[in-house]
Write an enzyme that holds these catalytic residues in place. Structure first.
Site, PDB file in Angstrom:
ATOM      1  N   ASP A  22      16.177  12.813  22.499  1.00  0.00           N
ATOM      2  CA  ASP A  22      15.570  13.744  23.453  1.00  0.00           C
ATOM      3  C   ASP A  22      15.795  13.272  24.897  1.00  0.00           C
ATOM      4  OD1 ASP A  22      14.201  15.973  24.214  1.00  0.00           O
ATOM      5  OD2 ASP A  22      12.210  15.193  23.751  1.00  0.00           O
ATOM      6  N   ASN A  24      18.221  14.864  27.141  1.00  0.00           N
ATOM      7  CA  ASN A  24      19.532  15.205  27.729  1.00  0.00           C
ATOM      8  C   ASN A  24      19.390  16.163  28.913  1.00  0.00           C
ATOM      9  OD1 ASN A  24      20.675  13.751  25.678  1.00  0.00           O
ATOM     10  ND2 ASN A  24      21.285  15.526  24.477  1.00  0.00           N
ATOM     11  N   ARG A  26      16.753  16.750  30.911  1.00  0.00           N
ATOM     12  CA  ARG A  26      16.153  16.130  32.102  1.00  0.00           C
ATOM     13  C   ARG A  26      17.134  15.177  32.784  1.00  0.00           C
ATOM     14  NH1 ARG A  26      11.236  13.975  29.032  1.00  0.00           N
ATOM     15  NH2 ARG A  26      12.444  14.820  27.311  1.00  0.00           N
ATOM     16  N   SER A  67      18.097  21.504  15.985  1.00  0.00           N
ATOM     17  CA  SER A  67      17.047  21.903  15.051  1.00  0.00           C
ATOM     18  C   SER A  67      17.110  23.399  14.750  1.00  0.00           C
ATOM     19  CB  SER A  67      15.666  21.555  15.637  1.00  0.00           C
ATOM     20  OG  SER A  67      15.336  22.489  16.643  1.00  0.00           O
ATOM     21  N   ASN A  70      16.230  25.226  17.798  1.00  0.00           N
ATOM     22  CA  ASN A  70      17.074  25.153  18.995  1.00  0.00           C
ATOM     23  C   ASN A  70      17.919  26.405  19.229  1.00  0.00           C
ATOM     24  OD1 ASN A  70      17.682  21.554  18.691  1.00  0.00           O
ATOM     25  ND2 ASN A  70      16.167  22.639  19.926  1.00  0.00           N
ATOM     26  N   ARG A 183      12.368   7.729  18.990  1.00  0.00           N
ATOM     27  CA  ARG A 183      12.388   8.968  19.780  1.00  0.00           C
ATOM     28  C   ARG A 183      12.485   8.594  21.250  1.00  0.00           C
ATOM     29  NH1 ARG A 183       9.709  14.726  19.227  1.00  0.00           N
ATOM     30  NH2 ARG A 183      10.569  15.577  21.143  1.00  0.00           N
TER      31      ARG A 183
END
Ligand code: FPP
Length: 236
Positions: A22, A24, A26, A67, A70, A183
């Site tokens: 998680d 990418n 930002r 996911s 997504n 994560r």
């Protein structure tokens, strides 16, 4: 590029590690770039970290690349991730002889384009005798996986269902039990990822955005895992 076939693999107490990659978007936004650039950078880091895991003796790596939820992202972003996956598969196919990586898609291939699906199936087939397992969670959802497993069991006419039966019908059936989930990106949640498999896994959460994740931080996560006492619901 490291050759995982000849690299000396030290043994790691972690046999199976998973990553929620998680941050990418930002990472790109902070640089004034489109989100797609963050995914492109994330794909490079993904390759580096997967190889680093196998070089450390980890047997199976599972990555959350796309996911079932997504699909609701902007079309350009979805297309960019599909394109990156296609590029990765072509690269994986080309370097197959130099690597000992077995690629398994976990998730349903139903919504993939015919070309991507064909390439995914070809790479799965060509790499099926390799040793290190790379599970790519793509169009994957943990609940969806459980529905898939239960439907398989129902189709087999199974009624006296055990936990082992369910584990054996998950997409990850070829992998050892999950030990550690990493994560990145600062959020502390599971996001429908490996919900059955993570029942007794350890978690490592970091604020580092995925494109900034490094081998040094991987080692930190592994050493933190080594220091934890796993009781699996019992006492020591
Ligand atoms: C989550 O970050 C990331 C994704 C939904 C996609 C992950 C994909 C890759 C790392 C590249 C995939 C390609 C290959 C070849 C594996 P986010 O977009 O939600 O980031 P944000 O939380 O900062 O917005």
């Amino acid at each position: 590029m490291q050759d995982t076939k000849t690299a000396k693999a030290p043994t790691s107490p972690v046999r199976h590690i998973a990553f929620i990659m998680d941050g990418n978007g930002r990472w790109a936004k902070r640089r004034g770039l489109p989100r797609q650039k963050g995914h492109a950078e994330g794909a490079k880091v993904f390759d580096t970290i997967v190889r680093a895991c196998f070089a450390r003796g980890i047997e199976a790596v599972t990555v959350y690349a796309f996911s079932t939820e997504n699909w609701s992202r902007p079309e350009a972003e979805v297309n960019a991730i599909m394109k990156l996956m296609g590029q990765y598969l072509r690269y994986a196919e080309k370097t197959l002889a130099d690597n000992d990586i077995r690629i398994i898609f976990i998730g349903s291939k139903d919504r993939l384009s015919p070309a991507l699906r064909k390439k995914a199936e070809a790479v799965e087939e060509k790499s099926k005798h390799k040793t290190h397992i790379l599970n790519i969670a793509f169009n994957y959802g943990g609940r969806d996986e459980l529905v898939y497993a239960f439907r398989q069991l129902a189709a087999e006419g199974k009624t006296d269902i055990t936990e082992d039966d369910i584990s054996a019908h998950l997409y990850t059936a070829a992998s050892p039990a999950l030990d550690l989930v990493v994560r990145t990106g600062g959020d502390i949640r599971i996001s429908n990822f490996l919900i059955w498999q993570s029942a007794y896994a350890e978690y490592y959460f970091t604020k580092t955005l995925w494109p900034d994740f490094s081998e040094e931080e991987l080692d930190k996560a592994l050493s933190e895992f080594g220091a934890r006492e796993r009781r699996f619901g019992g006492v020591q």
